[in-house]
Each structure stands twice: as C-alpha cells, then as structure tokens.
Design a protein around this motif. Structure first.
Motif, mmCIF file in Angstrom:
data_model
loop_
_atom_site.group_PDB
_atom_site.id
_atom_site.type_symbol
_atom_site.label_atom_id
_atom_site.label_comp_id
_atom_site.label_asym_id
_atom_site.label_seq_id
_atom_site.Cartn_x
_atom_site.Cartn_y
_atom_site.Cartn_z
ATOM 1 N N VAL A 62 0.826 -1.215 0.000
ATOM 2 C CA VAL A 62 0.000 0.000 0.000
ATOM 3 C C VAL A 62 0.857 1.261 0.000
ATOM 4 O O VAL A 62 0.534 2.248 -0.672
ATOM 5 N N GLU A 63 1.955 1.238 0.747
ATOM 6 C CA GLU A 63 2.842 2.411 0.779
ATOM 7 C C GLU A 63 3.439 2.666 -0.601
ATOM 8 O O GLU A 63 3.551 3.810 -1.036
ATOM 9 N N GLU A 64 3.828 1.569 -1.302
ATOM 10 C CA GLU A 64 4.392 1.709 -2.644
ATOM 11 C C GLU A 64 3.353 2.253 -3.625
ATOM 12 O O GLU A 64 3.697 2.919 -4.603
ATOM 13 N N SER A 73 -9.033 1.126 -4.190
ATOM 14 C CA SER A 73 -7.956 0.146 -3.950
ATOM 15 C C SER A 73 -7.135 0.476 -2.702
ATOM 16 O O SER A 73 -6.981 -0.376 -1.821
ATOM 17 N N PRO A 74 -6.582 1.723 -2.581
ATOM 18 C CA PRO A 74 -5.833 2.017 -1.352
ATOM 19 C C PRO A 74 -6.699 2.077 -0.103
ATOM 20 O O PRO A 74 -6.243 1.727 0.995
ATOM 21 N N ILE A 75 -7.957 2.501 -0.240
ATOM 22 C CA ILE A 75 -8.864 2.497 0.915
ATOM 23 C C ILE A 75 -9.029 1.068 1.429
ATOM 24 O O ILE A 75 -8.944 0.804 2.631
ATOM 25 N N HIS A 76 -9.238 0.149 0.493
ATOM 26 C CA HIS A 76 -9.385 -1.254 0.866
ATOM 27 C C HIS A 76 -8.097 -1.782 1.489
ATOM 28 O O HIS A 76 -8.119 -2.490 2.511
ATOM 29 N N GLY A 77 -6.958 -1.409 0.897
ATOM 30 C CA GLY A 77 -5.662 -1.856 1.419
ATOM 31 C C GLY A 77 -5.398 -1.345 2.824
ATOM 32 O O GLY A 77 -4.941 -2.099 3.696
ATOM 33 N N MET A 78 -5.700 -0.065 3.047
ATOM 34 C CA MET A 78 -5.492 0.537 4.377
ATOM 35 C C MET A 78 -6.444 -0.065 5.406
ATOM 36 O O MET A 78 -6.058 -0.307 6.558
ATOM 37 N N LYS A 114 -5.245 0.599 9.182
ATOM 38 C CA LYS A 114 -4.749 1.982 9.257
ATOM 39 C C LYS A 114 -5.890 2.959 8.971
ATOM 40 O O LYS A 114 -5.948 3.599 7.919
ATOM 41 N N MET A 115 -6.796 3.081 9.937
ATOM 42 C CA MET A 115 -8.014 3.856 9.730
ATOM 43 C C MET A 115 -7.761 5.354 9.614
ATOM 44 O O MET A 115 -8.531 6.070 8.962
ATOM 45 N N SER A 116 -6.676 5.855 10.245
ATOM 46 C CA SER A 116 -6.363 7.291 10.112
ATOM 47 C C SER A 116 -5.956 7.609 8.674
ATOM 48 O O SER A 116 -6.322 8.660 8.114
ATOM 49 N N SER A 117 -5.213 6.682 8.062
ATOM 50 C CA SER A 117 -4.826 6.861 6.654
ATOM 51 C C SER A 117 -6.041 6.756 5.750
ATOM 52 O O SER A 117 -6.128 7.442 4.723
ATOM 53 N N VAL A 130 -10.210 9.422 2.255
ATOM 54 C CA VAL A 130 -11.605 9.836 2.063
ATOM 55 C C VAL A 130 -11.677 11.358 1.930
ATOM 56 O O VAL A 130 -12.403 11.887 1.071
ATOM 57 N N ASP A 131 -10.909 12.070 2.760
ATOM 58 C CA ASP A 131 -10.877 13.537 2.678
ATOM 59 C C ASP A 131 -10.317 13.997 1.333
ATOM 60 O O ASP A 131 -10.836 14.937 0.718
ATOM 61 N N ASP A 132 -9.239 13.322 0.894
ATOM 62 C CA ASP A 132 -8.625 13.661 -0.398
ATOM 63 C C ASP A 132 -9.593 13.382 -1.542
ATOM 64 O O ASP A 132 -9.663 14.139 -2.515
#
Length: 324
Positions: free
Chosen positions: A209-211, A233-238, A243-246, A251-253
């Motif tokens: 996810v970081e990559e 995809s990244p929401i699902h990965g986080m 990593k709910m803060s991420s 979601v904000d972005d």
C-alpha cells in the motif's frame, strides 16, 4: 420482368434482415440467391458473419468463411477480427474442457490470415487476442502475441500495455506489471487513469500500500484525474491493514478531488467499521451513503446486518432490513 438484383440491393436486404436479428431468414435468402448463380461479395459475407457472431453461432460463422473461400471471395481483416473477437469472448464463459477448442480455433484463424491468405492482422485484432489471453491467465501466449504484433509492424497501444499489466497483476506478479507500465512510458505513450488504477490496485492487493502512493502521486504530476476506482484500492488496502487514520485521509482527499464515493467504497468502509465493532460509525456511514444518493446493494445489507447481529443489536438489524 427478368431483372437481376444488384449486389447493392442484395447487401441492403441482407443487412436489413440482420439488423432485425432475422439472421436465419438472411441465410435462407443467401442460399436461395446462391442457388440461382448470384455471386456475393465480401460485404455480403461480412454482414452475415457479424450477424451470426452476435447470436453466438460461431461455428456457422466459420463455415461461412470457408464458403467464401470456395466461391473465390477473399475474407477481409474485419471478418476475421469479428470471429476471433467472438471466439475470445466466448472462451471466457465456456467450461474449461470446451475452452481449449475455442483458443485453438482463434489461433488457427490468425495463422490462416497471416500465412494462407496473406492478410495482416491490425492492432485492434492483436489487442483483442492479448486482452483475452491476459484475462484467462495465459500471459506467455499474450507475450507471444505481442511479439507477433510487433513483427507485423503494429505498434502496441495503451490498451495493449494495460492488458499486459492487468494480466501480470492477476498472476500476483505486480513487479512485472510495473515493468510493463515503465516500458509504456518509455515508448512515449501517456498512461491513462485505467493504467494507473491497474498498477495501484495490483500493489494494494500485494499489501504494498505504501508503494501504491508513488503512482498515486504521479497521476497528479501527469494531470491524470483519479476516479472512484483509484481511491477504492488504497482504501481497501489501508482498511485491511487497520490503518483507519490513513483511510480518513484518503476519504478527505477523495472529497477534495471532487470524486464521489461509489457503493464499492462505501461497502469497504462499512465492512471495516463493522469488523472493528464500530457499529455506530457504520450506521452513520450507511445513512450518509443514502443521503448522498449512493444506492446500497445486497452486499451493503449483508455487511450491516452481520455487524449488527454480531453486536447483539438484532432489533436495529430488523429496522435496517425494513428500509430496503
């Protein structure tokens, strides 16, 4: 009156019948005029082949091509493309034991085009084959088709590279998918939102996810607007990594970028809230989802009902169930 219909008249009649899905009547008409010694051209045959393929009658379409050859009418590339496209699409839904025959037929038709009739396949046909191979996990065959494509002088397009990227990702080989992505850029092609989405999704599914943030940021540099799939995809990965803060940052972005969340995004978040026993946040999200006009689906209902029942809130579950 003794008048002979012109080829244009015959073609118009055949096309009219095929448009109305009366392909059987069109074939009866074909048999009748052929028996009277009338010769059809490649347009007539192309219309009939297209009509048969749309009805899924691929064997009949191939037999018609054989008749063309016997009547000294040379099939053009569009006729072969139509049949090969239909064979590939059919191959994705037939059972495994029949599937092999579909691929053999498609490959033989391509071989026939190039070697026996000297028709060069175009980029559209190669993209059909490469895309179908990749969807079925036949990445080696897809690479062979790519090699043949380039040997024929056809230049791979973004669609070609996207298919290969998706094929490698489906085989859990995201590193090779990245190589294809970079090769596409080196060739001078501009990746589309689909290209980025395939790569981001592949990285996230591989727990990288970081990559995935790298191509995500690169989209902004290349002025490629993200869509709901880009964020899902990244929401699902986080969420999967807890990593709910991420997730909240994403979601904000998403909101700041003007991308409306779809039912997939909402279901991902709802599932994460319910699994972490944050049922009230899940209900709030569900209500917000409905207020925004996002239509809940059966998966939404299943996630919410399961979460509520697991939290001993059966009455709330019944209440939600009654709103559907």
């Amino acid at each position: 009156m003794g008048l002979q219909p012109s080829t244009v008249t015959v073609n118009t009649l055949i096309k009219g019948l095929c448009i109305r899905n009366q392909v059987g009547e069109a074939l009866d008409f074909y048999d009748d005029i052929m028996a009277k010694g009338f010769q059809l051209n490649e347009v007539s045959y192309g219309t009939l082949v297209n009509g048969l393929c749309k009805l899924g009658k691929l064997r009949s379409a191939i037999k018609l091509v054989r008749k063309m050859e016997r009547h000294s009418v040379k099939p053009h590339v569009v006729i072969y493309t139509t049949i090969i496209d239909s064979l590939c699409k059919c191959g994705q839904i037939v059972e495994a034991h029949a599937f092999k025959g579909q691929w053999q037929e498609a490959n033989w038709l391509l071989h026939e085009m190039v070697l026996l009739i000297a028709i060069e396949p175009d980029v559209y046909m190669f993209n059909i084959l490469i895309g179908a191979f990749c969807k079925e996990g036949k990445i080696i065959e897809a690479e062979v088709a790519l090699g043949r494509m380039m040997k024929c002088g056809e230049i791979p397009t973004v669609v070609t590279y996207n298919s290969l990227m998706d094929g490698y990702c489906s085989m859990d080989n995201v590193n090779e998918s990245k190589e294809v992505f970079n090769k596409m850029i080196r060739s001078g092609l501009a990746p589309t939102v689909v290209s980025f989405n395939i790569l981001i999704d592949g990285l996230c599914k591989s727990n990288m996810v970081e990559e995935a943030k790298v191509p995500f940021k690169e989209m902004g540099h290349k002025s490629v607007d993200p869509n709901a799939w880009t964020y899902n995809s990244p929401i699902h990965g986080m969420c999967r990594l807890g990593k709910m803060s991420s997730v909240q940052d994403l979601v904000d972005d998403m909101h700041d970028s003007g991308v409306a969340p779809d039912v997939v995004a909402c279901n991902i978040l709802l599932n994460a809230f319910c699994k972490s026993r944050n049922i009230d946040q899940g209900i709030a999200l569900f209500q917000q989802m409905v207020a925004l006009g996002v239509q809940p689906n059966l998966r939404t209902l299943n996630i919410l009902i399961y979460g509520l029942c697991k939290g001993d809130r059966v009455n709330d579950a019944w209440e939600i169930l009654n709103t559907f």
